[in-house]
Every structure is written in C-alpha cells, then in structure tokens.
Write a protein that holds these residues in place. Sequence first.
Motif, PDB file in Angstrom:
ATOM      1  N   LEU A  29      -7.386  -6.675  -3.305  1.00  0.00           N
ATOM      2  CA  LEU A  29      -6.282  -5.791  -2.931  1.00  0.00           C
ATOM      3  C   LEU A  29      -5.113  -5.923  -3.897  1.00  0.00           C
ATOM      4  O   LEU A  29      -4.439  -4.928  -4.211  1.00  0.00           O
ATOM      5  N   VAL A  65      -7.720   3.181  -0.198  1.00  0.00           N
ATOM      6  CA  VAL A  65      -7.876   1.763  -0.522  1.00  0.00           C
ATOM      7  C   VAL A  65      -9.296   1.315  -0.187  1.00  0.00           C
ATOM      8  O   VAL A  65      -9.919   0.522  -0.917  1.00  0.00           O
ATOM      9  N   SER A  94     -11.744  -0.437  -2.877  1.00  0.00           N
ATOM     10  CA  SER A  94     -12.017  -1.867  -2.688  1.00  0.00           C
ATOM     11  C   SER A  94     -13.387  -2.172  -2.122  1.00  0.00           C
ATOM     12  O   SER A  94     -13.878  -3.293  -2.216  1.00  0.00           O
ATOM     13  N   TYR A 122      -3.136  -2.901  -5.909  1.00  0.00           N
ATOM     14  CA  TYR A 122      -1.697  -2.650  -5.728  1.00  0.00           C
ATOM     15  C   TYR A 122      -0.879  -3.046  -6.955  1.00  0.00           C
ATOM     16  O   TYR A 122       0.348  -2.901  -6.954  1.00  0.00           O
ATOM     17  N   ARG A 162       0.830  -1.204   0.000  1.00  0.00           N
ATOM     18  CA  ARG A 162       0.000   0.000   0.000  1.00  0.00           C
ATOM     19  C   ARG A 162       0.870   1.261   0.000  1.00  0.00           C
ATOM     20  O   ARG A 162       0.624   2.217  -0.755  1.00  0.00           O
TER      21      ARG A 162
END
Length: 488
Positions: free
Chosen positions: A70, A41, A45, A74, A31
């Motif tokens: 995730l 995030v 998400s 990323y 992250r």
Amino acid sequence: MTIDDDPTLELPSESGAFDPFSLGRRLRHLRKEQGLTLAQVSERSGIAASQLSLLENGKREARLSTLQRLARIYGATLDDLTAPVPSRRAQLEIELERYMHSPLARERELPAVRISPRMPMDVLEALVRLHKELASDAAERIATPEEARRANAQLRDEMRERDNYFGELEAEAAKLLQRVGYTSGPLSQHLIGEITEHLGFTLHQADDLPHSTRSVTDLKHMRIYLPIARTRDHEPRSVLLQALGHFILGHEPPRSYGEFLRQRVETNYFAAALLMPEGPAVRHLQESKAARQIAVEDLRDAFAVSYEAASHRFTNLATKHLDIPVHFQRVHESGIIYKAYENDGVTFPKDNLGAIEGQPVCRYWTSRQVFDVSDKFNAFNQYTDTPNGTYWCTARVEYADSGIFSTCIGVRYKDSKWFRGRETREKSVSGCPDPGCCRRAPEELTRRWAGHAWPSARTHAHLLAALPPGTFPGVDDTEVFQFLDSHA
C-alpha cells in the motif's frame, strides 16, 4: 495474491502508531490524498476491497508486506503510514475509538457508537469531550487517596469557620426529641425505640451484616439492620441514630468523596445531638464552668456515652456556648493522628494538601505522653509549651477492636482556669514542626546506628490503594444487595 496469503509476521497490536484503528485512519487519509477509491486500490494491490475496508476501519490487523504494497501505491514510506494523522477529524475519530474501548468504558458499560464519515463534526467533538471528562474524573478518584485528603481538609476548614457548631442539625435533633417527650438525662433505649417507630422503621439484628458496614437500611421495607455482636469501636445507640440521621436529613447517594464525608460528619453530629441534647448539655457545661470544674468525664457520665463521644460533643458546644476555643485529637498508640479538630491556634502536623489524619503527632504532646502513664483510670493532664503558645490538655487511653487510642481535649493556657486538673505539675516542651524536636533521631543514636539498621516496615494497604469504589466508598454493593435479598 490477497492479504490472507501473506505469510509474513503481523505488526504488533499496541496503542499508538500500530494500533489497528489509528493505522486504518492513516491509510484512509493517504488513499484520499491520492484521490483513489477502494476499488482502484484493490485492482492495483491485489487486495480485496472488502479487506481494505476492514483495514481502514480498524477491524483487521495489517501484515507488514501488505503495508509495504500500500505504501508503494500511495507514494509513501512505512514511517508515513505510522505517523500522526494530520486531519483534525481523523485525530478525533482515533481518540474516540480508544476511549470507547478503554477499560473504563467497559467497566461503566458505556455503549460504543459507529464512527462513520457522515457523523457531524460537533457530535464527534462532544463525544470525545465527554469521554475525556469522564476519564479525568476517574483518574482523580483512583490515582491516589489525594481526593479524600483534600476533601477532608476542606471540610475541616468549614468546621473551623463554624466553630464546629451546626445550628440546623441541633434544631432537627431538638424537634425530634420534643416529639417523643424527652426531658433530660441520658437518652433511654425506650425513647430511641419511640424515635425509630415515629419515623416508620423497625429494627432487626443480624449476625451476617456485610463486613464493610456498621448498619444496613432497607428503604423498601423500612427496616434497619444492626449487628448482633457488640464491638468496642461503635456504640450501638450511636450507630442506630446515625442510620436514622441519613433518613431525617434527606441524604441522597453521595456523588463525590467530599459529599460522602460531609454526610458522615452530619449524621455523627446529629446522633451526638440526640444522645447529648444541646439544652441539658449546655446547662451542665455552664454550671461546670461557673464552678471552674469542666471535665469531659463528667459530660460522659451525665449522658452515659463514651469518652470519645463526649469529647467530640464538647468541641461542638465549647466555643459557641462557653467562649472557649478548643482542639481535639484521637491518636493511635503508634503516634498517628486518626481524627483531629482545632480552632484555638494549635499547630497540627499537615501534609501538603492540608490533611492532618495520618500524620505523626509530636511525641511530647499530651496525646502521646498519656500512653506512658501507669495510671489509666484517671485522666492525664499536662501543660505543653509549643512555638505557638502554651496549651493545657487532658487525655485518656481507650481500648478498641482496632487498637489502643488516646482521646485528648486541649485549650489555650489562659482557658485552663475553667477545667478540673489545671493544677497539674506535668509539663513538656515541643519544638514541632521543627524536625529536630522528635522527627529526627538524636545525634548520638544516629552516630551509633546509622547505616546499620534495616527495619521491615508494616505497610498499610490503604496508604497505597485507590479510593474504595462503590456508591458508598469502601462498601461492597454486591454484599449489601445480597444481604437485603436474603432478609427481605
């Protein structure tokens, strides 16, 4: 949809790549590489920021679909998520977390600290190093009985260098005997009582001593508890004097197995120096040497002790005062050495750590041959030719609660002239440590039975067990404290 709505299976919670804390640190690293905040995030998400924080701190296990979501954010794969963390700090954090939640940390009741981004790097390094040292020390202690064997071998080397003579212990014993008015002969029960009273202790007999103890000393109330039932393994006077020895010699709770063994050697020696004081014992032995009639049984009878105790004491005094190097063995009827000492060059069997105890002794040595002798009343004497020279030895069989043992004293051939029994015609030849001597079965027997025998071995638990835990190895602290509580 939030993480709680995901119905897919959870990843296994195992040490390594999938353990929650390691995975959390990896997620945090990825992250931050992207320069994203938890809020950003969360927005991308659909996972609550609080849940993401729990994941990154290893407080919650991740579901597979969550990790896939995730990973896309990323720009990573699932393999990237479970790969080792490249950051040194993250690696240390993972390592410290594992140590703090290990069985060892729980057993020692070590407090866990909160690992935060503000924790200084040097503090993190120090905590990991301390945990590593603790784990390393524990591993050495509990992996095998090697620590005990190594410590015992080192202690025996020191005893050999000193010819098994400890002048400082002799001086302490002589000082105490002088205070209570000892002159000569066996140490009477009355004088032992005087010694106990002089040191401020009272004696108490108990039929419920913890099974792992010979005696228990209550230092709070200055009481010494001894067993009521007598055994053939431990002479009551010696047990009491050993208990007093810990007090007189200023022993502290042992910090290692080596220190524990040293304290045992010192208290055993101190008790022997009281039961067979140096002055009278040396005079007795010097007179016997002048008459060429040295005999361990005479020393035993002169001071009313066991044959084993007299043999031990002889090793303390023989080289220092008689100029006679000597070796000693206590061997079980199975042929296994339980105790041994030498400074006369005899070759005892040893393991790779130098330990003698637990090794089988040559079946042709006096300490083994004595078991086959029908006359168990008189000492058995024998000359044995070995690759290291010829030795004269004298041995007796003694019966103990833990089995049948031989106690054997031996000297070089040239020193046998000072001993009673030197005229013996008994003689044997030993080729040990050559395996062809007695460790390998004869060829004829091997031809007949090799591949046709399957004995069921009697495995002793202590051969496999770790060193006994507790302040005093082998002693159950809880039993001792409960015993003192009940008698206080």
